[in-house]
Design a protein around this motif. Structure first.
Motif, PDB file in Angstrom:
ATOM      1  N   MET A  63      -1.384   8.265   7.824  1.00  0.00           N
ATOM      2  CA  MET A  63      -0.016   8.102   7.910  1.00  0.00           C
ATOM      3  C   MET A  63       0.348   9.226   7.231  1.00  0.00           C
ATOM      4  O   MET A  63      -0.062   9.880   6.255  1.00  0.00           O
ATOM      5  CB  MET A  63       0.337   6.765   6.887  1.00  0.00           C
ATOM      6  CG  MET A  63       2.067   6.755   6.869  1.00  0.00           C
ATOM      7  SD  MET A  63       2.469   5.233   5.827  1.00  0.00           S
ATOM      8  CE  MET A  63       2.013   3.855   6.847  1.00  0.00           C
ATOM      9  N   TRP A  64       1.631   9.885   7.917  1.00  0.00           N
ATOM     10  CA  TRP A  64       2.075  11.036   7.504  1.00  0.00           C
ATOM     11  C   TRP A  64       3.492  10.536   6.706  1.00  0.00           C
ATOM     12  O   TRP A  64       4.036   9.604   6.840  1.00  0.00           O
ATOM     13  CB  TRP A  64       2.617  11.872   8.602  1.00  0.00           C
ATOM     14  CG  TRP A  64       1.472  12.500   9.430  1.00  0.00           C
ATOM     15  CD1 TRP A  64       0.786  11.720  10.450  1.00  0.00           C
ATOM     16  CD2 TRP A  64       1.070  13.792   9.158  1.00  0.00           C
ATOM     17  NE1 TRP A  64      -0.140  12.881  10.912  1.00  0.00           N
ATOM     18  CE2 TRP A  64      -0.019  13.912  10.039  1.00  0.00           C
ATOM     19  CE3 TRP A  64       1.233  14.817   8.408  1.00  0.00           C
ATOM     20  CZ2 TRP A  64      -0.801  15.211  10.173  1.00  0.00           C
ATOM     21  CZ3 TRP A  64       0.465  16.014   8.546  1.00  0.00           C
ATOM     22  CH2 TRP A  64      -0.526  16.208   9.395  1.00  0.00           C
ATOM     23  N   TYR A  70       2.505  15.622   4.033  1.00  0.00           N
ATOM     24  CA  TYR A  70       1.165  14.897   3.446  1.00  0.00           C
ATOM     25  C   TYR A  70       0.777  13.948   4.319  1.00  0.00           C
ATOM     26  O   TYR A  70       1.569  13.134   5.112  1.00  0.00           O
ATOM     27  CB  TYR A  70       1.464  14.318   2.172  1.00  0.00           C
ATOM     28  CG  TYR A  70       2.302  15.272   1.060  1.00  0.00           C
ATOM     29  CD1 TYR A  70       1.072  16.106   0.259  1.00  0.00           C
ATOM     30  CD2 TYR A  70       3.567  15.391   0.790  1.00  0.00           C
ATOM     31  CE1 TYR A  70       1.663  16.828  -0.685  1.00  0.00           C
ATOM     32  CE2 TYR A  70       3.897  16.111  -0.038  1.00  0.00           C
ATOM     33  CZ  TYR A  70       3.209  16.893  -0.876  1.00  0.00           C
ATOM     34  OH  TYR A  70       3.423  17.641  -1.834  1.00  0.00           O
ATOM     35  N   VAL A  71      -0.802  13.705   4.495  1.00  0.00           N
ATOM     36  CA  VAL A  71      -1.174  12.578   5.241  1.00  0.00           C
ATOM     37  C   VAL A  71      -2.194  11.641   4.284  1.00  0.00           C
ATOM     38  O   VAL A  71      -2.995  12.427   3.542  1.00  0.00           O
ATOM     39  CB  VAL A  71      -1.941  13.110   6.364  1.00  0.00           C
ATOM     40  CG1 VAL A  71      -2.863  14.188   6.213  1.00  0.00           C
ATOM     41  CG2 VAL A  71      -2.475  12.022   7.333  1.00  0.00           C
ATOM     42  N   ILE A  72      -2.374  10.331   4.581  1.00  0.00           N
ATOM     43  CA  ILE A  72      -3.019   9.595   3.604  1.00  0.00           C
ATOM     44  C   ILE A  72      -3.815   8.568   4.709  1.00  0.00           C
ATOM     45  O   ILE A  72      -3.505   8.150   5.410  1.00  0.00           O
ATOM     46  CB  ILE A  72      -2.010   8.998   2.771  1.00  0.00           C
ATOM     47  CG1 ILE A  72      -2.898   7.995   1.809  1.00  0.00           C
ATOM     48  CG2 ILE A  72      -1.245   7.751   3.656  1.00  0.00           C
ATOM     49  CD1 ILE A  72      -2.062   7.077   0.619  1.00  0.00           C
ATOM     50  N   ILE A  73      -5.118   8.405   3.996  1.00  0.00           N
ATOM     51  CA  ILE A  73      -5.905   7.326   4.467  1.00  0.00           C
ATOM     52  C   ILE A  73      -6.248   6.451   3.178  1.00  0.00           C
ATOM     53  O   ILE A  73      -6.195   6.892   2.051  1.00  0.00           O
ATOM     54  CB  ILE A  73      -7.226   7.730   5.073  1.00  0.00           C
ATOM     55  CG1 ILE A  73      -7.947   8.852   4.327  1.00  0.00           C
ATOM     56  CG2 ILE A  73      -7.061   8.221   6.489  1.00  0.00           C
ATOM     57  CD1 ILE A  73      -9.268   9.031   4.958  1.00  0.00           C
ATOM     58  N   SER A  99       5.406  -0.472   4.444  1.00  0.00           N
ATOM     59  CA  SER A  99       3.790  -0.856   4.023  1.00  0.00           C
ATOM     60  C   SER A  99       3.878  -0.149   2.547  1.00  0.00           C
ATOM     61  O   SER A  99       4.789   0.585   2.212  1.00  0.00           O
ATOM     62  CB  SER A  99       2.909  -0.019   5.088  1.00  0.00           C
ATOM     63  OG  SER A  99       3.195   1.392   4.798  1.00  0.00           O
ATOM     64  N   ASP A 100       2.675  -0.741   2.109  1.00  0.00           N
ATOM     65  CA  ASP A 100       2.376  -0.409   0.617  1.00  0.00           C
ATOM     66  C   ASP A 100       1.765   1.102   0.768  1.00  0.00           C
ATOM     67  O   ASP A 100       1.871   1.855  -0.381  1.00  0.00           O
ATOM     68  CB  ASP A 100       1.351  -1.147   0.019  1.00  0.00           C
ATOM     69  CG  ASP A 100       0.218  -1.467   0.652  1.00  0.00           C
ATOM     70  OD1 ASP A 100       0.211  -1.295   1.724  1.00  0.00           O
ATOM     71  OD2 ASP A 100      -0.761  -2.194   0.095  1.00  0.00           O
ATOM     72  N   THR A 101       1.201   1.282   1.741  1.00  0.00           N
ATOM     73  CA  THR A 101       0.724   2.658   1.992  1.00  0.00           C
ATOM     74  C   THR A 101       1.615   3.906   1.947  1.00  0.00           C
ATOM     75  O   THR A 101       1.628   4.930   1.123  1.00  0.00           O
ATOM     76  CB  THR A 101       0.206   2.828   3.481  1.00  0.00           C
ATOM     77  OG1 THR A 101      -0.924   1.918   3.710  1.00  0.00           O
ATOM     78  CG2 THR A 101      -0.793   4.220   3.767  1.00  0.00           C
ATOM     79  N   GLU A 102       2.917   3.585   2.512  1.00  0.00           N
ATOM     80  CA  GLU A 102       3.921   4.796   2.337  1.00  0.00           C
ATOM     81  C   GLU A 102       4.412   4.690   0.992  1.00  0.00           C
ATOM     82  O   GLU A 102       4.821   5.851   0.505  1.00  0.00           O
ATOM     83  CB  GLU A 102       5.144   4.431   3.500  1.00  0.00           C
ATOM     84  CG  GLU A 102       6.020   5.569   3.551  1.00  0.00           C
ATOM     85  CD  GLU A 102       7.354   5.386   4.572  1.00  0.00           C
ATOM     86  OE1 GLU A 102       7.825   6.251   5.034  1.00  0.00           O
ATOM     87  OE2 GLU A 102       7.518   4.244   4.699  1.00  0.00           O
TER      88      GLU A 102
END
Length: 424
Positions: A63-64, A70-73, A99-102
């Protein structure tokens, strides 16, 4: 759970495709809903295998962030992500998903490494900064989510499992005598040690920075347990406080966009969770109990579980498991998913339990441990009292490090090592 893996190098084009394929395959079992990956063609390659829990439609990974920097896994779940989202929005953050990811991404932009201190949950994540070409790794306070790494030939590799490393050029697979000895003493691998000499774990409650031109990670701790704070209150006050804390802990773990269930023995742990769900939170979870139970050989735990579920008005399911015929025969298959030695035989019937639940629920609550803490099991009070007295009489080193005498120099050395690490 999800699976993450990645490579940081001066030139990822030099990484063999077989290495990427092995890393990709090693994390597939951790998340069967989606698989995706991304690389910048030069320094970084991210791989992700997703088990979808929160925001099923727009929570895809990698996810950007909105800025595109920034990009996350990420593997895990942030239980307080809704509260953090409100706080970060007040600080100027903008969100495109639910999402909790963002939330981790936007929090990282605001707080950098201090983001880990905000997160209430279980997590292991990696964030790549496309401007500075730096990698950030973070792991939860108790190390519930795995995150291992190795640095070979000037390239940094990380993953959710050690199996991801077996096709890396220069990987020897040599076992660590140090780790094996500590495992013999502690039945586990403490802090950064793994079963392999070339691999390390990011310790619990830690974060690390990695530069593409210098792959040696810079590891720092962001939290540790503090037993110095003490307060004096009445028993009634402490019970009220405990109930409030436990109710809140359960409530935020029920945040899910997929069905939930409860593994259920009817004891103090799962019985308390079920009671709080029904009587405080107005949520009824299907309960699942696994045990061997017949008319000729009844299981007290099964009888109690059925009665408690009935009293709470819950839908209760019993799974028959014959320990004599199924435990050892199913052990190889169960342990094939583990990348390090493990002596937990209950994992065999737990695996069977979760396989049975899987078609009906994706998230399962469990209360392992509090039965023992709060002496919930009846009938062995004398044995517990005798055990406590026996433990009081044992020397400290023998109790915790297996040291029987000062001449046990090898164990004493490892004991001193553990003590020095724990003392910081």
């Amino acid at each position: 759970m999800c699976g993450i893996a990645g490579i940081i190098s001066k030139d990822i084009r030099q990484i063999p495709e077989t290495t990427v394929q092995t890393m990709r395959a090693s994390i597939l079992y951790r998340g069967r809903d989606e698989q995706d990956e991304w690389n910048d063609g030069q320094n970084v390659h991210f791989l992700h295998s997703r088990l979808s829990i929160i925001d099923l439609t727009t929570g895809h990974q990698p996810m950007w962030d909105i800025s595109g920097r920034y990009v996350i896994i990420y593997n895990g779940e942030i239980y307080n992500y809704k509260e953090l989202r409100v706080i970060y929005e007040r600080l100027g953050a903008r969100f495109e998903t639910k999402s909790d990811t963002e939330v981790i991404l936007e929090g990282f932009k605001l707080k950098r490494e201090h983001i880990c201190e905000d997160l209430n949950g279980m997590f292991a994540f990696a964030i790549w900064d496309t401007q500075t070409h730096r990698l950030f790794l973070g792991r939860d306070r108790l190390g519930k989510k795995p995150l291992v790494w190795c640095e070979i030939g000037g390239t940094f590799y990380f993953a959710s499992t050690l199996d991801a490393f077996c096709s890396i050029p220069g990987w020897t697979g040599k076992l660590s005598n140090e780790a094996i000895e500590l495992y013999r003493l502690m039945s586990g691998f403490p802090l950064e040690l793994t079963i392999y000499e070339q691999a390390r774990a990011l310790p619990p409650a830690s974060f690390a920075w990695v530069n593409s031109d210098n792959p040696a990670p810079q590891v720092n701790h962001y939290w540790q347990m503090d037993f110095h704070k003490k307060s004096r209150h009445s028993l009634s006050h402490l019970l009220d406080e405990y109930e409030a804390l436990l109710t809140d802990a359960i409530a935020i773990r029920l945040r899910s966009d997929v069905p939930l269930a409860l593994t259920f023995s009817g004891g103090v742990d799962s019985g308390t969770i079920a009671a709080l769900c029904t009587r405080r939170l107005n949520i009824n979870l299907d309960c699942y109990t696994i045990d061997y139970h017949t008319d000729d050989d009844p299981s007290p735990e099964t009888v109690i579980a059925e009665r408690v579920a009935r009293d709470l008005g819950l839908s209760w399911h019993h799974i028959q498991f014959n320990y004599h015929s199924e435990l050892l025969s199913n052990l190889p298959r169960t342990y094939s998913f583990y990348d390090q030695p493990c002596i937990q035989l209950p994992l065999v019937y737990s695996h069977r339990l979760y396989e049975t639940i899987r078609p009906y629920a994706t998230v399962v609550l469990s209360g392992n441990g509090s039965d023992e803490i709060f002496t919930g099991y009846i009938g062995d009070e004398v044995a517990r009292r005798d055990d406590l007295e026996r433990l009081k009489r044992l020397p400290l080193l023998h109790r915790y490090f297996g040291i029987k005498s000062p001449s046990d120099s090898l164990a004493l050395a490892w004991g001193k090592y553990i003590y020095s690490v724990l003392r910081g």
